[in-house]
Scaffold this motif. Structure first.
Motif, short mmCIF file in Angstrom:
data_model
loop_
_atom_site.label_atom_id
_atom_site.label_comp_id
_atom_site.label_asym_id
_atom_site.label_seq_id
_atom_site.Cartn_x
_atom_site.Cartn_y
_atom_site.Cartn_z
N LEU A 43 -2.84 34.18 -10.13
CA LEU A 43 -3.74 33.82 -8.87
C LEU A 43 -3.81 32.20 -8.77
O LEU A 43 -4.21 31.61 -9.85
CB LEU A 43 -5.07 34.41 -8.94
CG LEU A 43 -4.99 35.95 -8.47
CD1 LEU A 43 -6.48 36.39 -8.56
CD2 LEU A 43 -4.45 35.91 -7.07
N MET A 64 -3.96 43.55 -14.19
CA MET A 64 -4.66 44.94 -13.37
C MET A 64 -4.15 46.03 -13.98
O MET A 64 -2.79 46.32 -14.04
CB MET A 64 -4.34 44.88 -11.87
CG MET A 64 -5.09 45.86 -11.06
SD MET A 64 -4.96 45.83 -9.17
CE MET A 64 -6.21 46.83 -8.70
N ASN A 100 -4.71 49.84 -10.54
CA ASN A 100 -3.77 49.72 -9.64
C ASN A 100 -3.06 50.93 -9.06
O ASN A 100 -2.62 50.86 -7.80
CB ASN A 100 -2.46 48.75 -10.12
CG ASN A 100 -1.80 49.40 -11.16
OD1 ASN A 100 -1.31 50.47 -11.08
ND2 ASN A 100 -1.57 48.74 -12.40
N PRO A 153 1.52 44.35 -4.43
CA PRO A 153 1.54 43.03 -4.08
C PRO A 153 2.91 42.29 -4.34
O PRO A 153 3.73 42.67 -5.21
CB PRO A 153 0.56 42.15 -4.89
CG PRO A 153 -0.40 43.30 -5.55
CD PRO A 153 0.61 44.58 -5.60
N VAL A 209 -4.19 37.34 -1.43
CA VAL A 209 -4.93 38.43 -1.70
C VAL A 209 -6.38 38.02 -2.19
O VAL A 209 -6.66 36.71 -2.56
CB VAL A 209 -4.53 39.22 -3.06
CG1 VAL A 209 -3.05 39.82 -2.49
CG2 VAL A 209 -4.27 38.62 -4.27
N VAL A 227 -9.25 39.59 -4.85
CA VAL A 227 -9.61 40.33 -6.04
C VAL A 227 -10.88 40.46 -6.55
O VAL A 227 -11.62 39.44 -6.25
CB VAL A 227 -8.46 40.07 -7.16
CG1 VAL A 227 -7.25 40.14 -6.71
CG2 VAL A 227 -9.03 38.58 -7.91
N CYS A 283 -12.92 41.06 -9.80
CA CYS A 283 -12.49 41.02 -11.22
C CYS A 283 -13.64 40.30 -12.30
O CYS A 283 -14.84 40.21 -11.79
CB CYS A 283 -11.38 39.86 -11.34
SG CYS A 283 -11.77 38.23 -10.87
N VAL A 339 -8.47 42.19 -13.09
CA VAL A 339 -8.91 42.68 -11.74
C VAL A 339 -9.20 44.26 -11.77
O VAL A 339 -8.45 45.15 -12.29
CB VAL A 339 -7.67 42.44 -10.90
CG1 VAL A 339 -7.78 42.86 -9.48
CG2 VAL A 339 -7.11 40.98 -11.05
N ASP A 359 -10.04 45.34 -8.47
CA ASP A 359 -9.73 46.05 -7.17
C ASP A 359 -8.96 44.80 -6.42
O ASP A 359 -9.30 43.77 -6.64
CB ASP A 359 -10.71 46.30 -6.26
CG ASP A 359 -10.46 47.43 -5.29
OD1 ASP A 359 -9.47 47.57 -4.82
OD2 ASP A 359 -11.49 47.99 -4.72
N LEU A 360 -7.76 45.04 -5.25
CA LEU A 360 -7.30 43.92 -4.84
C LEU A 360 -6.98 44.19 -3.50
O LEU A 360 -6.66 45.50 -2.95
CB LEU A 360 -6.01 44.06 -5.54
CG LEU A 360 -4.76 42.82 -5.07
CD1 LEU A 360 -4.05 42.15 -6.31
CD2 LEU A 360 -4.04 43.21 -4.01
#
Length: 411
Positions: free
Chosen positions: A49, A60, A65, A72, A78, A80, A82, A97, A99-100
């Motif tokens: 990131l 992730m 995921n 992605p 995005v 995230v 985390c 992570v 959630d995204l």
């Protein structure tokens, strides 16, 4: 001089510091995805990131995921959710992570199209899965914010159109990182309760980012599995979410959803009045038909008196009685003639008729009839005549000559 420690001990100590920091245990980061790798064997995702000034490693895991409805892409912006920690083996500072979410129009559109294609291929949008709405709902479940304008709009419409329906609210957040799980759970809870006849999932208008939560795969699958008819009313008419495709019916606004879910009480009242009018008209029609039929039958009954109905039958009965009497008299005469002839024949054969011609019957004193040939001299006998009897005594038996001759021949 400080104590000498190993690299593993250092990494472990730094990791413990990071893990114990409550701020770093749950943060949201915004950045651009770079170096994205989906591990074929484990299913984990590894990427960086970065923003304009720095980058951080991110991982992730597969169990996280797999819940996403998209993959992605390189360069996608995005957000995230985390936690920050350290991978001890390599000393890598990285984020884990859970959630995204897409950030930005391009990324959001790509994720939207990926999830839409996936769910469509699985058949979640098929028309045959759509359930019809109940004609007269008694209870309407609403999944929305308890403080939003959408709830008040629905209440206003229900009060105007169908106040008989009860409103069952499942309060949730309708935007933010935690909103998707709350909306999904609320749909499942209302459906499992069995109290709602129809469920409305709704929120008022907002930006694309505000409405993005209704593109969540978990919400879509909860709506697909819902046994209660479900209406999606998210944003305005131009806003189309994944939930709109899965729901049994899409409404452009919360007010429109309430109108679609309920009948108009004034229209229903007019229907009832029309039905009552038709019932009254049919009753009067039937009454008139019965009255006319009764009047016609009464006229026919008066025209045909009892005497006119009975006269032909009375004449026929009299004829039958006369015929029976005549037949009986004729048969009685025939039997009388037969009886007279039989009586005459019987009288001609009677021994008493012979006595009237001057003959007598020889009897014993006991009354038994005796043949002359069987008498003995001196035997008392009784001679029965037509008018009197005589007591006699046999003096002598004199056989007839022809009898003697016959006796001689027999000897």
């Amino acid at each position: 001089m400080a104590d000498v420690i190993g690299v593993w001990a250092l990494n472990r100590y730094v990791k413990s510091l990071l893990d114990s920091d409550s701020v770093l245990a749950g943060i949201a980061l915004r950045g651009e995805v770079t170096g994205f790798v989906a591990h074929a064997k484990s299913g984990h995702w590894y990427f960086n990131l970065r923003d304009e000034k720095a980058s951080v490693k991110a991982v992730m895991f597969r169990q996280e995921n797999r819940r996403l409805g998209f993959v992605p892409q390189e360069g996608m912006r995005v957000i995230v959710r985390c936690r920050v920690s350290l991978y001890e083996a390599t000393g890598s500072f990285q984020v884990y992570v859970s959630d995204l979410f897409p950030d930005g129009v391009g990324a959001a559109r790509l994720a939207y199209e990926q999830l839409k294609a996936k769910l469509e291929a699985e058949g979640l949008f098929r028309p045959e899965h759509k359930q019809p709405l109940p004609a007269y709902p008694g209870c309407i479940g609403v999944v929305t914010s308890p403080t939003g304008a959408a709830l008040q709009d629905i209440r206003n419409v229900l009060g105007r159109r169908w106040p008989l329906a009860r409103l069952l609210l499942a309060p949730v957040n309708v935007q933010g990182l935690d909103a998707a799980a709350g909306i999904r759970d609320a749909i499942c809870a209302l459906d499992a309760s069995g109290r709602a006849d129809v469920i409305i999932v709704t929120r008022g208008g907002g930006s694309r980012e505000d409405l993005w939560v209704f593109n969540d795969e978990g919400i879509a699958r909860a709506a697909y599995a819902c046994k209660t008819p479900l209406i999606s009313a998210v944003g305005h008419e131009i806003d189309v979410s994944i939930l709109d495709y899965v729901a049994d019916l899409r409404a452009p606004t919360p007010s429109a959803a309430a109108e679609l879910a309920t009948p108009d009480r004034w229209v229903e009242q007019q229907k009832i009045c029309s039905l009552l009018s038709n019932i009254h008209e049919n009753i009067h029609l039937k009454w008139n038909l019965c009255y006319n039929g009764f009047a016609a039958a009464s006229g026919r009954l008066r025209a045909v008196s009892g005497e006119s109905l009975c006269a032909p039958r009375q004449q026929r009965l009299a004829g039958l009685v006369a015929a029976v009497r005549n037949a009986g008299a004729a048969r009685l005469r025939d039997r009388g003639r037969e009886l007279a002839a039989t009586a005459a024949l019987a009288h001609s054969l009677s021994p008493y008729a012979v006595l009237a011609r001057g003959y007598a019957i020889v009897r014993s004193e006991a009354g038994a009839c005796l043949p002359v040939a069987g008498l003995a001299p001196g035997q008392p006998v009784l001679l029965q005549g037509a008018g009197a009897d005589a007591r006699c005594r046999v003096e002598k038996i004199i056989p007839h000559k022809e009898d003697t001759h016959e006796a001689t021949q027999e000897l």
